[in-house]
Motif scaffolding. Structure first.
Motif, PDB file in Angstrom:
ATOM      1  N   PRO A   1       0.797  -1.209   0.000  1.00 52.31           N
ATOM      2  CA  PRO A   1       0.000   0.000   0.000  1.00 52.31           C
ATOM      3  C   PRO A   1       0.831   1.259   0.000  1.00 52.31           C
ATOM      4  N   SER A   2       2.082   1.170   0.393  1.00 54.06           N
ATOM      5  CA  SER A   2       2.920   2.358   0.407  1.00 54.06           C
ATOM      6  C   SER A   2       4.072   2.194  -0.575  1.00 54.06           C
TER       7      SER A   2
ATOM      8  N   THR B   1       4.268   4.997  -6.474  1.00 51.76           N
ATOM      9  CA  THR B   1       3.121   5.897  -6.372  1.00 51.76           C
ATOM     10  C   THR B   1       2.675   5.983  -4.915  1.00 51.76           C
TER      11      THR B   1
ATOM     12  N   TYR C   1       1.669   8.521  -3.091  1.00 53.06           N
ATOM     13  CA  TYR C   1       0.512   9.376  -2.819  1.00 53.06           C
ATOM     14  C   TYR C   1      -0.779   8.744  -3.325  1.00 53.06           C
ATOM     15  N   ARG C   2      -0.699   8.069  -4.486  1.00 48.43           N
ATOM     16  CA  ARG C   2      -1.897   7.376  -4.968  1.00 48.43           C
ATOM     17  C   ARG C   2      -2.309   6.278  -3.994  1.00 48.43           C
ATOM     18  N   ALA C   3      -1.331   5.535  -3.495  1.00 48.57           N
ATOM     19  CA  ALA C   3      -1.642   4.483  -2.528  1.00 48.57           C
ATOM     20  C   ALA C   3      -2.209   5.070  -1.243  1.00 48.57           C
TER      21      ALA C   3
ATOM     22  N   PHE D   1      -4.154   7.680  -0.835  1.00 48.05           N
ATOM     23  CA  PHE D   1      -5.549   8.100  -0.939  1.00 48.05           C
ATOM     24  C   PHE D   1      -6.473   7.002  -1.452  1.00 48.05           C
ATOM     25  N   GLN D   2      -5.955   5.783  -1.545  1.00 50.68           N
ATOM     26  CA  GLN D   2      -6.836   4.663  -1.855  1.00 50.68           C
ATOM     27  C   GLN D   2      -7.577   4.156  -0.617  1.00 50.68           C
ATOM     28  N   LYS D   3      -7.161   4.593   0.534  1.00 47.77           N
ATOM     29  CA  LYS D   3      -7.842   4.187   1.766  1.00 47.77           C
ATOM     30  C   LYS D   3      -9.202   4.864   1.833  1.00 47.77           C
ATOM     31  N   PRO D   4     -10.230   4.150   2.244  1.00 49.97           N
ATOM     32  CA  PRO D   4     -11.584   4.723   2.260  1.00 49.97           C
ATOM     33  C   PRO D   4     -11.676   5.960   3.147  1.00 49.97           C
TER      34      PRO D   4
ATOM     35  N   THR E   1     -10.268   8.869   2.913  1.00 48.87           N
ATOM     36  CA  THR E   1      -9.147   9.801   3.016  1.00 48.87           C
ATOM     37  C   THR E   1      -9.303  10.995   2.080  1.00 48.87           C
ATOM     38  N   LEU E   2      -9.815  10.774   0.876  1.00 45.98           N
ATOM     39  CA  LEU E   2     -10.007  11.885  -0.044  1.00 45.98           C
ATOM     40  C   LEU E   2     -11.032  12.869   0.485  1.00 45.98           C
TER      41      LEU E   2
END
Length: 440
Positions: free
Chosen positions: A39-40, A44, A46-48, A50-53, A55-56
């Motif tokens: 995940p880190s 990428t 930063y993309r990883a 904000f893939q967490k539910p 967070t965006l």
């Protein structure tokens, strides 16, 4: 040949020994790469992140709420100075609000830790919004001066939205230091972006629409952003409740770290004032904002780049290296001012100097998170921000005094941020020496 004979007799081929080629299947010499679901990931990060539910959504709300933090001071100064024709009064009102924030913010953060972000941040922001609206009314109706001080002091209850966002990342990324490093870097870059765009937006609103527009829009954005941010309950850290835990001020390493924040704030405050004074002395005061924007842009870019790197090892020596780099790079504007006297050469010097600030602040915030007791993260980071703000105020005063009273063309003022950065490095080094000294 032996294998061909066996196949002609219908026998199964013998098993291959070590060093012999296999008949089937035929493998390519190219190694197959199997993706690792990290995940880190380093490619990428930063993309990883904000893939967490959720967070965006909480980041969007936090950015909306954080943008006005760079708007309020300059909006109040433009509004009050335009109405009362007194920059001294405007500066005194803003300084009073800063002092009130330094006193109130840690208590607000402690309540956030105890009772939860949504339960405390919304009413605290609503009270601060009422203070901003009261300030607008008092200025517009030409109320007595003391009402301006009281109204702006009421805005001190606004919560540390950046600290609350960092607390959410620390809660979500517990056990993943690489991802937390990326998150802290993103938050620092967001701080730089908001403090770069906030004053520009405030000045545009106050001068283009009406003098009260900057404060009004800032209050609306802050309240709206906090409502969006706190509505994301799934990412909120659980409240700790009332505990007998002592203040983070008493935690090992925190007091010396706050002293470093104080000195680092003096770097930022003095650099801003002496740059404005230097540009004004050369008849280009309007260019000061653009030049300082380059410094913030350099810091923002460096923060995002630093977050994409995988850092290893303990944070303490990395922090001292960052402080040493900041001290060295802060000498570039001083050299550019004293040797050339050119604003065109001062601009790239400030851009390079800004590239050391974000990595320093990212590492400093990581140390705050590490040294603050569990369940008191909002309070610990708010104390750090309070120290930073106090340093900015002191650095602004000292830098302004040196720029005004020093002989020559005002270039001596650029020595103040260099001295402040060197002081921060000395404090961090002395703390490390004291901590590593064996006890008898």
């Amino acid at each position: 040949m032996l294998t061909a004979r066996r196949r002609s007799r219908g026998e199964a081929p013998a098993s291959k020994g070590r060093g012999e080629l296999r008949d089937q299947p035929r493998r390519s010499r190219t190694r197959r790469r199997t993706p690792t679901p990290t995940p880190s990931g380093a490619t990428t990060p930063y993309r990883a992140l904000f893939q967490k539910p959720g967070t965006l959504r909480f980041t969007a709300g936090n950015l909306i709420a954080r943008l006005p933090m760079g708007m309020f001071s300059i909006s109040a100064i433009l509004m009050i100075a335009g109405s009362r024709d007194s920059y001294a009064l405007a500066g005194a009102v803003v300084a009073t609000g800063l002092a009130a924030t330094a006193l109130v913010a840690p208590w607000t953060a402690r309540l956030v830790d105890r009772h939860g972000q949504a339960r405390i941040a919304v009413p605290a922001t609503a009270l601060a919004t009422l203070g901003s609206l009261s300030l607008i009314v008092c200025v517009h109706t030409n109320a007595p001066d003391w009402t301006l001080f009281a109204s702006y002091a009421a805005t001190a209850t606004v919560p540390n939205t950046g600290g609350m966002s960092r607390a959410r990342w620390a809660h979500l990324l517990k056990g993943d230091p690489a991802a937390l490093h990326t998150a802290n870097s993103f938050e620092q870059a967001a701080d730089e972006l908001c403090f770069m765009l906030g004053p520009v937006l405030a000045a545009f609103l106050c001068t283009t629409l009406f003098p009260e527009a900057g404060t009004l829009v800032g209050a609306v954005l802050c309240m709206t952003g906090v409502l969006i941010f706190t509505a994301q309950r799934g990412t909120e850290p659980p409240p700790t409740g009332r505990t007998a835990t002592r203040s983070p001020l008493r935690s090992p390493g925190i007091p010396s770290l706050l002293a470093v924040f104080l000195a680092t704030g003096a770097v930022f405050g003095s650099l801003e004032v002496v740059t404005i004074a230097y540009a004004d002395a050369r008849g280009h005061a309007s260019a000061a904002g653009l030049i300082l924007g380059l410094q913030a842009a350099g810091s923002c870019a460096a923060g995002l780049t630093y977050g994409a790197l995988r850092v290893t090892g303990p944070a303490e020596p990395r922090f001292r290296r960052c402080l040493a780099a900041m001290t060295a790079l802060m000498a570039l504007p001083w050299l550019a001012a004293t040797t050339t006297g050119s604003l065109l050469l001062l601009a790239p010097a400030l851009l390079l100097a800004g590239m050391a600030t974000a990595p320093t602040m990212v590492t400093a915030m990581s140390l705050v998170q590490h040294r603050t007791p569990e369940g008191q993260l909002n309070e610990g980071m708010t104390l750090a921000v309070t120290g930073l703000l106090a340093g900015i105020a002191g650095g602004s005063a000292l830098g302004g005094w040196v720029a005004e009273h020093s002989p020559g063309s005002g270039t001596a003022g650029f020595a103040v941020p260099v001295a402040a950065a060197a002081s921060a490095l000395l404090i961090a080094t002395a703390q490390h020496t004291t901590a590593s000294r064996p006890t008898t």
